[in-house]
Design an enzyme around this catalytic site. Structure first.
Site, PDB file in Angstrom:
ATOM      1  N   TYR A 136       7.637  -0.124   7.790  1.00  0.00           N
ATOM      2  CA  TYR A 136       6.759   1.138   7.590  1.00  0.00           C
ATOM      3  C   TYR A 136       7.739   2.412   7.510  1.00  0.00           C
ATOM      4  CZ  TYR A 136       3.414   4.638   8.839  1.00  0.00           C
ATOM      5  OH  TYR A 136       2.718   5.826   8.863  1.00  0.00           O
ATOM      6  N   LYS A 149       7.763   4.396   3.881  1.00  0.00           N
ATOM      7  CA  LYS A 149       7.671   5.777   3.822  1.00  0.00           C
ATOM      8  C   LYS A 149       8.621   6.601   3.350  1.00  0.00           C
ATOM      9  CE  LYS A 149       3.704   7.222   4.811  1.00  0.00           C
ATOM     10  NZ  LYS A 149       2.851   7.385   3.574  1.00  0.00           N
ATOM     11  N   THR A 209       0.862  -1.124  -0.027  1.00  0.00           N
ATOM     12  CA  THR A 209      -0.040  -0.085   0.012  1.00  0.00           C
ATOM     13  C   THR A 209       0.826   1.190  -0.027  1.00  0.00           C
ATOM     14  OG1 THR A 209      -1.583  -1.138   1.173  1.00  0.00           O
ATOM     15  CG2 THR A 209      -1.678   0.971   1.221  1.00  0.00           C
TER      16      THR A 209
END
Ligand code: UDP
Length: 339
Positions: free
Chosen positions: A149, A153, A95
């Site tokens: 994560y 990012k 995602t």
């Protein structure tokens, strides 16, 4: 302005949608409702300048149409929350990386300004606080999924900055530190809604580790004001900005504050990390932003106190009830009650 907000039915996205509508913008939110909730934007649906599209940002055909119809794009859709990240690392990486690729590609096609939401997780576990935007990052090993994560990012940031440098796409990156307020759920970690719900339900307030780890909690309305200010500022383009509070509190004191404010009989318990978190989890001792860059650029600083924000969150759970989002009860063999 016609704004498109990805992740617009989420906690922060829904507050941003509200603020943009209030000042007269047209707002479209696109959200797959994986962690976002329709209830967060239901009250906006009566506004003729608002529309909600339930769709994943991975659907490039739909994104192409939505981006072509907007003037500015706020990209907030992401897999967030440490529990979700540790439990579903594939979903997180896909995602966060592929979603942002699609957003940037479509934005470039129509030359639309994009604001990209990033995170304080970028800094990892560096102890060199307060964090400045250009500081080095310190991440744990790839065998600990929390760091996926941060890495995902960071890749989003690299890509956005590359689109800006190579193709002149107007992008602004903002790194949100612990942001709290009404509508945030405790389901995927997030300490404040968890503590408030536990306190209101009379259940143990679960402080992980020794509770001396600290965070700075920023009211979502302050954060939204910062995002809006960055969107308006031509000087912010191509830049990366921290958004957060500098008012630090340790998690044990936070638990005490929530207990006092709610008048709850709940015991405060220290739960060893091994009991509380999935394997692969690693916590940060301290996290604080340096916000001098955003202050210099748009004159922003947080204005709402933690006390006021906690009152708002307590009132929100009092009104909306506690049932919608049950927090998994922990098995707590090693837990210690704190007096
Ligand atoms: N935490 C806690 N009890 C909980 C949930 C979280 O003590 O029920 C702690 C967590 O270990 C971390 C801090 O609260 O030290 C903030 O956690 P959160 O997930 O809200 O944000 P993070 O800063 O870790 O991204």
């Amino acid at each position: 302005m016609r704004a498109l907000i990805t992740g617009g039915a989420g906690f922060i996205g829904s507050h941003l949608a509200e603020a943009l509508l209030e000042r007269g913008d047209h707002v479209t939110v696109v959200d797959d409702l994986s962690t976002g909730r329709f209830e967060n934007v239901e009250h906006l649906t009566a506004n003729p300048r608002f529309q909600a599209v339930v769709e994943t940002i991975m659907n490039e055909t739909v994104m192409d149409r939505l981006v072509s119809e907007c003037d500015i794009l706020y990209h907030l859709a992401a897999a967030v929350g440490v529990e979700l990240i540790v439990k579903s690392p594939v979903h997180t990486i896909e995602t966060n990386v592929m979603g942002t690729e699609i957003v940037l590609r479509t934005a470039r096609r129509y030359r639309k300004k994009v604001l990209i939401a990033s995170t304080s997780e970028i800094y990892g576990k560096s102890e060199d606080t307060p964090y400045k935007e250009d500081d080095d990052r310190l991440l744990g090993p790839t065998t600990r999924s929390r760091w996926s994560y941060s890495a995902s990012k960071a890749l989003d940031e690299f890509l956005a900055l590359a689109y800006n440098k190579e193709m002149g796409l107007p992008v602004v990156i903002f790194r949100l530190f612990n942001t709290i307020g009404p509508r945030q759920r405790g389901r995927y970690g997030m300490v404040v809604p968890r503590f408030v719900k536990q306190a209101l339900a009379g259940e143990p307030i679960t402080v992980y580790g020794d509770g001396k780890q600290s965070r700075c909690f920023c009211n979502v309305r302050d954060a939204v004001r910062a995002i809006d200010g960055l969107a308006e500022s031509p000087g912010a383009e191509g830049g990366v900005f921290n958004i957060g509070s500098t008012d630090e509190i340790n998690i044990l004191d936070l638990a005490r504050r929530v207990k006092d404010k709610t008048g709850s009989p709940s015991p405060i318990v220290l739960v060893p990390y091994e009991q509380a978190t999935a394997p692969g989890f690693e916590d940060m001792r301290r996290r604080m932003p340096d916000v001098s860059k955003i202050r210099r650029t748009i004159g922003w600083g947080p204005t709402i106190s933690l006390d006021q924000t906690l009152d708002e969150i307590i009132a929100y759970f009092g009104e909306s009830g506690l049932s919608a989002d049950t927090i998994t009860q922990l098995a707590m063999p090693g837990a210690v009650v704190v007096r």
